[in-house]
Scaffold this motif. Structure first.
Motif, short mmCIF file in Angstrom:
data_model
loop_
_atom_site.label_atom_id
_atom_site.label_comp_id
_atom_site.label_asym_id
_atom_site.label_seq_id
_atom_site.Cartn_x
_atom_site.Cartn_y
_atom_site.Cartn_z
N SER A 1 2.60 1.75 -3.28
CA SER A 1 1.70 2.20 -4.35
C SER A 1 1.45 3.70 -4.23
O SER A 1 1.34 4.41 -5.23
N TRP A 2 1.40 4.18 -2.99
CA TRP A 2 1.21 5.63 -2.78
C TRP A 2 2.41 6.40 -3.31
O TRP A 2 2.28 7.38 -4.05
N PHE B 1 4.54 5.41 -5.48
CA PHE B 1 4.56 5.24 -6.93
C PHE B 1 3.65 6.27 -7.60
O PHE B 1 4.05 6.95 -8.56
N TRP C 1 -3.88 6.22 -8.80
CA TRP C 1 -3.62 5.51 -7.55
C TRP C 1 -4.81 4.60 -7.20
O TRP C 1 -4.64 3.44 -6.82
N LEU D 1 -4.93 -3.93 -5.18
CA LEU D 1 -4.47 -4.25 -3.82
C LEU D 1 -5.58 -4.80 -2.93
O LEU D 1 -5.30 -5.51 -1.97
N LEU E 1 0.84 -1.20 0.00
CA LEU E 1 0.00 0.00 0.00
C LEU E 1 0.87 1.25 0.00
O LEU E 1 0.67 2.17 -0.80
N HIS E 2 1.83 1.25 0.90
CA HIS E 2 2.75 2.39 1.00
C HIS E 2 3.47 2.64 -0.33
O HIS E 2 3.53 3.76 -0.82
N GLN F 1 -4.66 1.45 -9.01
CA GLN F 1 -3.71 0.57 -8.33
C GLN F 1 -4.36 -0.11 -7.12
O GLN F 1 -4.21 -1.31 -6.90
N LEU F 2 -5.09 0.68 -6.37
CA LEU F 2 -5.68 0.18 -5.12
C LEU F 2 -6.64 -0.97 -5.38
O LEU F 2 -6.69 -1.93 -4.62
#
Lengths: 183, 183
Positions: A156-157, A159, B164, B171, A153-154, B167-168
């Motif tokens: 991806s942020w 990124f 983002w 996830l 998660l971190h 992306q999430l």
DNA sequence: CACCACATGTAAATGGTTACATGATTCT
DNA sequence: AGAATCATGTAACCATTTACATGTGGTG
């Protein structure tokens, strides 16, 4: 005669919500542990100081959202907190609040980018480059005890933020000449 | 005998910095105008209330960072603020502070995503979809008097955020099964 | 005439901050 | 023995918030 509980007539603050959620993750935790969660978080927005968390937990207890159990570790006394039923519901309400979750929050870079035209033109590119560097540095995680999911998660942020920074480099040119009239 | 000016022995708060920067953009402005800048900003982080801005400007004046000129518009009295030399420097120091600009700030979505595993599994996907919807809605700008550059900046932020969110969605699957042990 | 935008402020509450204080336990 | 960590709290401060108060000028 029972002590009356205060009633919650306002939405939870984000710190309160996040603290309840952290407590839910732990199942049981001391105020100290919860404070540490914030201290070790990659975001520095909340200090996780005792002065923030201890009064906050007292408040949540008064609202009936958490229950304290006097425990001990060795001979040392400590209070183990856990969520009450109502606390769990309040946490879920906070967590699933689409209105608030979709807000823009506070972004120290965005706040500054709005005024990039005020920055000496020569500095703008290097400024953005430094930010990108610093941001990349955060990918290498400093915070302990994280699950792979949280790590992902971190990252991806980070990124997404780097992608935005890429976009911004294009905008610098657009921002540059337009507003130099102001001072 | 001159009234002594307070000395600035701390960094400017972000609101102070942003206000000085807004003032620099205007050249001259009343507190009312500056407050409005924050009110009409797409970010709701600062309310731009009178109770915030008027005392803040008084503080900045006391620090010698802004200078007030008693003006009038018609018969109506008003104070026109402008930056002093030191104020301009202080603003630039705030603006170019890489350390602070590269911080993560407060992100209401990020804060919640950390605890997504606590959300009922069935709700997670729709939650993210709602957020994406709301975010797209912000692309259509509600705030007035914006330059095309600011508009582009805003849109690039929205764009990055939507990326983002994409992306999430990937996830969510990763987050789902891992942490359901906690309660 | 009513209402809204302009303009300036104050009062009270609040939700944080840093710094201080204390003491037990565990590690080196 | 000394340092770091665990643990709990308080005190003073502060920058915000919402709500209130007051009045002018322009518009429909």
């Amino acid at each position: 005669m029972k002590v009356l509980q205060s009633k919650l007539n306002r939405p939870l603050s984000d710190l309160e919500g996040a603290t309840l959620a952290a407590l839910a993750q732990h199942g049981e935790a001391t105020s100290y542990q919860l404070a540490n969660d914030f201290k070790s978080s990659p975001s520095e927005f909340w200090s996780g100081s005792a002065g923030a968390i201890y009064p906050l937990m007292a408040r949540l207890a008064d609202l009936g959202l958490v229950e304290g159990k006097a425990g001990r570790k060795g001979t040392r006394a400590r209070v183990l907190w856990s969520l009450s039923k109502r606390g769990y519901e309040a946490m879920l309400t906070w967590l699933t609040d689409v209105e608030r979750a979709s807000g823009m929050g506070f972004d120290p870079l965005r706040t500054r980018m709005v005024h990039l035209n005020l920055m000496p033109e020569a500095k703008r590119a290097t400024f953005l480059a430094s930010i990108a560097d610093k941001t990349k540095g955060k990918k290498v995680v400093q915070f302990p005890s994280d699950s792979p999911a949280l790590q992902a998660l971190h990252e991806s942020w980070i990124f997404a933020r780097l992608a935005w920074l890429d976009q911004l480099e294009g905008l610098v040119v657009l921002l540059s000449p337009t507003n130099d009239s102001a001072r």
